[in-house]
Design a protein around this motif. Structure first.
Motif, PDB file in Angstrom:
ATOM      1  N   PRO A 171       0.811  -1.219   0.000  1.00 30.36           N
ATOM      2  CA  PRO A 171       0.000   0.000   0.000  1.00 30.36           C
ATOM      3  C   PRO A 171       0.851   1.280   0.000  1.00 30.36           C
ATOM      4  CG  PRO A 171      -0.929  -1.603   1.513  1.00 30.36           C
ATOM      5  CD  PRO A 171       0.348  -2.201   1.007  1.00 30.36           C
ATOM      6  N   MET A 172       1.937   1.289   0.766  1.00 31.24           N
ATOM      7  CA  MET A 172       2.748   2.514   0.843  1.00 31.24           C
ATOM      8  C   MET A 172       3.469   2.801  -0.476  1.00 31.24           C
ATOM      9  SD  MET A 172       2.302   4.172   3.434  1.00 31.24           S
ATOM     10  CE  MET A 172       0.616   3.711   3.404  1.00 31.24           C
ATOM     11  N   ASP A 193       9.966  -5.159  -6.234  1.00 33.45           N
ATOM     12  CA  ASP A 193       9.301  -5.912  -5.164  1.00 33.45           C
ATOM     13  C   ASP A 193       9.649  -7.382  -5.409  1.00 33.45           C
ATOM     14  OD1 ASP A 193       6.596  -5.178  -3.152  1.00 33.45           O
ATOM     15  OD2 ASP A 193       7.119  -7.280  -3.496  1.00 33.45           O
ATOM     16  N   ARG A 194       9.327  -8.198  -4.401  1.00 31.90           N
ATOM     17  CA  ARG A 194       9.664  -9.626  -4.513  1.00 31.90           C
ATOM     18  C   ARG A 194       8.459 -10.450  -4.921  1.00 31.90           C
ATOM     19  NH1 ARG A 194      14.354  -8.857  -1.674  1.00 31.90           N
ATOM     20  NH2 ARG A 194      14.999 -11.019  -1.553  1.00 31.90           N
ATOM     21  N   ARG A 198       2.197  -8.094  -6.677  1.00 33.44           N
ATOM     22  CA  ARG A 198       2.346  -6.720  -6.188  1.00 33.44           C
ATOM     23  C   ARG A 198       2.908  -5.832  -7.308  1.00 33.44           C
ATOM     24  NH1 ARG A 198       2.227  -5.783  -0.192  1.00 33.44           N
ATOM     25  NH2 ARG A 198       0.133  -6.552   0.175  1.00 33.44           N
ATOM     26  N   ASN A 213      12.916  -8.376  -7.542  1.00 34.71           N
ATOM     27  CA  ASN A 213      14.289  -8.490  -7.028  1.00 34.71           C
ATOM     28  C   ASN A 213      14.512  -9.729  -6.165  1.00 34.71           C
ATOM     29  OD1 ASN A 213      12.847  -7.384  -4.907  1.00 34.71           O
ATOM     30  ND2 ASN A 213      14.504  -6.064  -4.217  1.00 34.71           N
ATOM     31  N   ALA A 235       9.954   2.009   0.384  1.00 30.60           N
ATOM     32  CA  ALA A 235       8.644   1.701   0.966  1.00 30.60           C
ATOM     33  C   ALA A 235       8.550   0.197   1.244  1.00 30.60           C
ATOM     34  CB  ALA A 235       7.525   2.157   0.041  1.00 30.60           C
ATOM     35  N   CYS A 237      11.245  -1.048   3.394  1.00 27.30           N
ATOM     36  CA  CYS A 237      11.721  -0.806   4.756  1.00 27.30           C
ATOM     37  C   CYS A 237      12.532  -1.939   5.366  1.00 27.30           C
ATOM     38  CB  CYS A 237      10.573  -0.390   5.675  1.00 27.30           C
ATOM     39  SG  CYS A 237       9.643   1.026   5.058  1.00 27.30           S
ATOM     40  N   MET A 258      11.035   5.497   5.165  1.00 28.71           N
ATOM     41  CA  MET A 258       9.852   5.527   6.014  1.00 28.71           C
ATOM     42  C   MET A 258       9.783   4.356   6.987  1.00 28.71           C
ATOM     43  SD  MET A 258       7.449   5.118   2.675  1.00 28.71           S
ATOM     44  CE  MET A 258       5.959   5.559   3.490  1.00 28.71           C
ATOM     45  N   SER A 282      10.416  10.335   6.831  1.00 25.80           N
ATOM     46  CA  SER A 282       9.067  10.893   6.890  1.00 25.80           C
ATOM     47  C   SER A 282       8.206  10.000   7.765  1.00 25.80           C
ATOM     48  CB  SER A 282       8.497  10.961   5.470  1.00 25.80           C
ATOM     49  OG  SER A 282       7.172  11.428   5.481  1.00 25.80           O
ATOM     50  N   LEU A 284       4.189   9.570   9.292  1.00 26.63           N
ATOM     51  CA  LEU A 284       2.776   9.984   9.267  1.00 26.63           C
ATOM     52  C   LEU A 284       2.591  11.171   8.319  1.00 26.63           C
ATOM     53  CD1 LEU A 284       2.333   9.653  13.135  1.00 26.63           C
ATOM     54  CD2 LEU A 284       1.387   8.090  11.433  1.00 26.63           C
ATOM     55  N   GLN A 327      -0.162 -11.642   0.752  1.00 29.07           N
ATOM     56  CA  GLN A 327       0.197 -10.409   0.040  1.00 29.07           C
ATOM     57  C   GLN A 327       0.069 -10.563  -1.474  1.00 29.07           C
ATOM     58  OE1 GLN A 327       3.969  -8.897   1.582  1.00 29.07           O
ATOM     59  NE2 GLN A 327       2.781  -7.765   3.099  1.00 29.07           N
TER      60      GLN A 327
HETATM   61  P1  NAI Z   1       3.623  -4.178   2.995  1.00 29.46           P
HETATM   62  O1  NAI Z   1       4.281  -5.200   3.841  1.00 29.46           O
HETATM   63  O2  NAI Z   1       2.238  -4.406   2.539  1.00 29.46           O
HETATM   64  O3  NAI Z   1       4.494  -3.918   1.688  1.00 29.46           O
HETATM   65  C1  NAI Z   1       5.881  -4.011   1.659  1.00 29.46           C
HETATM   66  C2  NAI Z   1       6.255  -4.539   0.286  1.00 29.46           C
HETATM   67  O4  NAI Z   1       7.676  -4.543   0.201  1.00 29.46           O
HETATM   68  C3  NAI Z   1       5.764  -5.968   0.037  1.00 29.46           C
HETATM   69  O5  NAI Z   1       5.061  -6.040  -1.182  1.00 29.46           O
HETATM   70  C4  NAI Z   1       7.068  -6.789   0.016  1.00 29.46           C
HETATM   71  O6  NAI Z   1       7.014  -7.865  -0.902  1.00 29.46           O
HETATM   72  C5  NAI Z   1       8.075  -5.741  -0.432  1.00 29.46           C
HETATM   73  N1  NAI Z   1       9.458  -6.024  -0.020  1.00 29.46           N
HETATM   74  C6  NAI Z   1       9.912  -6.550   1.145  1.00 29.46           C
HETATM   75  N2  NAI Z   1      11.250  -6.621   1.130  1.00 29.46           N
HETATM   76  C7  NAI Z   1      11.657  -6.119  -0.058  1.00 29.46           C
HETATM   77  C8  NAI Z   1      12.924  -5.912  -0.664  1.00 29.46           C
HETATM   78  N3  NAI Z   1      14.054  -6.238  -0.038  1.00 29.46           N
HETATM   79  N4  NAI Z   1      12.963  -5.356  -1.890  1.00 29.46           N
HETATM   80  C9  NAI Z   1      11.817  -5.011  -2.543  1.00 29.46           C
HETATM   81  N5  NAI Z   1      10.589  -5.184  -2.015  1.00 29.46           N
HETATM   82  C10 NAI Z   1      10.505  -5.738  -0.795  1.00 29.46           C
HETATM   83  O7  NAI Z   1       3.732  -2.797   3.807  1.00 29.46           O
HETATM   84  P2  NAI Z   1       3.150  -1.326   3.547  1.00 29.46           P
HETATM   85  O8  NAI Z   1       1.864  -1.161   4.259  1.00 29.46           O
HETATM   86  O9  NAI Z   1       3.209  -0.981   2.109  1.00 29.46           O
HETATM   87  O10 NAI Z   1       4.214  -0.474   4.372  1.00 29.46           O
HETATM   88  C11 NAI Z   1       5.558  -0.459   3.972  1.00 29.46           C
HETATM   89  C12 NAI Z   1       6.434   0.027   5.088  1.00 29.46           C
HETATM   90  O11 NAI Z   1       6.142   1.388   5.361  1.00 29.46           O
HETATM   91  C13 NAI Z   1       6.299  -0.711   6.421  1.00 29.46           C
HETATM   92  O12 NAI Z   1       7.587  -1.054   6.873  1.00 29.46           O
HETATM   93  C14 NAI Z   1       5.658   0.274   7.347  1.00 29.46           C
HETATM   94  O13 NAI Z   1       6.116   0.149   8.677  1.00 29.46           O
HETATM   95  C15 NAI Z   1       6.127   1.587   6.765  1.00 29.46           C
HETATM   96  N6  NAI Z   1       5.205   2.680   7.022  1.00 29.46           N
HETATM   97  C16 NAI Z   1       5.739   3.867   7.368  1.00 29.46           C
HETATM   98  C17 NAI Z   1       4.937   4.942   7.588  1.00 29.46           C
HETATM   99  C18 NAI Z   1       5.533   6.249   7.931  1.00 29.46           C
HETATM  100  O14 NAI Z   1       4.789   7.178   8.166  1.00 29.46           O
HETATM  101  N7  NAI Z   1       6.840   6.393   7.957  1.00 29.46           N
HETATM  102  C19 NAI Z   1       3.480   4.841   7.498  1.00 29.46           C
HETATM  103  C20 NAI Z   1       3.003   3.560   7.057  1.00 29.46           C
HETATM  104  C21 NAI Z   1       3.851   2.515   6.844  1.00 29.46           C
END
Ligand code: NAI
Length: 337
Positions: A171-172, A193-194, A198, A213, A235, A237, A258, A282, A284, A327
């Motif tokens: 989503p992010m 993404d992996r 997605r 990747n 995104a 993380c 993030m 960044s 929220l 996912q």
């Molecule tokens: P999610 O888990 O749904 O998506 C993460 C995506 O990254 C997944 O599709 C996964 O397959 C992919 N991924 C994982 N490792 C990877 C890598 N090494 N290379 C490429 N892709 C990879 O999570 P969502 O909801 O999209 O959130 C992403 C991150 O953002 C989370 O870690 C969350 O904590 C953080 N976040 C930060 C916020 C902020 O304000 N700073 C607010 C909301 C979320």
């Protein structure tokens, strides 16, 4: 009313609670739709260091104001609103420079105080933003996740000539892709993404080039095309990504982070300073609700492209499990109350 309460880590209960009474300066919202975010799952499992229990989770929610506290104009009753979850003190240093999202006494609705997975929820009146009729009820709660993308891109200042690389198409990542393409007109957006499914969603949201990747290295793919990203957003993380991002970045690139991992990232001063890379983090959002509502109203972003499931709030536990475990088929889940 019914409220989704995490009584303690691992224990979710739909509890019967008394209707909350809005305090002075607050509104009460009859919630109709709310989105599930990764942080809700983290609170459920006890992995969010800020959460206190018992807690009504949910910080992405939409509904109608049905009651107001002292000092709030009763004409607001009936308004269709989304709630900014950032509650700030208003007088600390970050608040004084317009960054309430990192307020010294930050309270996030659904984390530090009770949230929106409930038939009714109270929030400060100034956090309740009117949603124009053109945005349907069933998509209005999507404003909040797009405010995260609005916040990080405000730091990164994308331009059409940028070549952007986004890690993660959850989503992010998807909100960031849509904002880069639809708002800033970035010419080339590359997404890693992996998970193939997605990456397909990333294409639907506007990605020009996707890289799985888990099969291919992003470095090799970019080198083969002679591409050096000028703007990178992590995104996904994982703490290892920062090092790779710095390596791949063009000189004078900007990188946005993030993540909240407590694990160290291995980076050198030389790798950053020699290319004069700008690193931004960044958290929220800082007053980004009006901007995102306008983008949605103008059709610059398309939140429906992220939503894979609408489920009744009575099935919240199944919804959280689906969101966490699958996912491939599941991206954004919206609960109906
Ligand atoms: P999610 O888990 O749904 O998506 C993460 C995506 O990254 C997944 O599709 C996964 O397959 C992919 N991924 C994982 N490792 C990877 C890598 N090494 N290379 C490429 N892709 C990879 O999570 P969502 O909801 O999209 O959130 C992403 C991150 O953002 C989370 O870690 C969350 O904590 C953080 N976040 C930060 C916020 C902020 O304000 N700073 C607010 C909301 C979320």
């Amino acid at each position: 009313m019914n409220s989704v309460v995490i009584q303690e880590p691992g224990k979710l209960v739909i509890e019967q609670r008394a209707l909350p009474v809005p305090a002075a300066g607050e509104v009460r919202v009859r919630v109709s739709h709310a989105g599930i975010c990764g942080s809700d799952v983290h609170i459920y499992h006890g992995h969010n260091p800020f959460a206190k229990y018992p807690r009504v989770i949910g910080h992405e929610f939409f509904g109608h104001i049905d009651s107001v506290g002292e000092g709030v104009d009763a004409k607001r009753i009936g308004e269709r609103v989304v709630i900014d979850p950032v509650v700030s003190c208003g007088h600390c240093y970050p608040c004084s420079i317009g960054r309430p999202n990192v307020c010294a006494e930050l309270q996030v609705i659904g984390v530090h105080r009770d949230g929106g997975f409930s038939d009714y929820a109270c929030a400060p009146a100034k956090n309740a933003y009117v949603v124009p009729d053109v945005i349907p009820d069933k998509l209005a709660s999507m404003v909040e996740p797009f405010t995260i993308a609005a916040n990080i891109t405000a730091f990164l200042k994308p331009t059409p000539q940028d070549t952007a690389l986004i890690y993660g198409a959850g989503p992010m990542g998807l909100t960031v892709i849509q904002v880069l393409k639809g708002v800033y007109g970035v010419q080339k957006v590359i997404v890693a993404d992996r998970i193939d499914e997605r990456l397909q969603m990333a294409q639907v949201s506007g990605a020009d080039w996707t890289i799985n990747n888990s099969e291919r290295s992003v470095a090799d793919e970019l080198a083969a095309e002679g591409v050096r990203p000028t703007l990178i957003v992590d995104a996904a993380c994982h703490p290892a990504i920062l090092q790779e991002a710095i390596l791949l970045a063009s000189p004078a690139a900007r990188i946005g982070m993030m993540g909240f991992s407590g694990e160290p990232s291995l980076v050198t001063q030389q790798s950053i300073t020699s290319k004069e890379i700008s690193l931004f983090s960044s958290r929220l959002n800082s007053h980004r609700f009006p901007q995102v509502i306008e983008w949605m109203e103008q059709g610059k972003i398309a939140p429906e492209k992220l939503v894979t499931h609408w489920m009744p709030a009575s099935e919240v536990e199944a919804a959280l499990t689906l969101f966490e475990k699958d996912q491939r088929s599941c991206c954004k889940v919206l609960l109906t109350f």
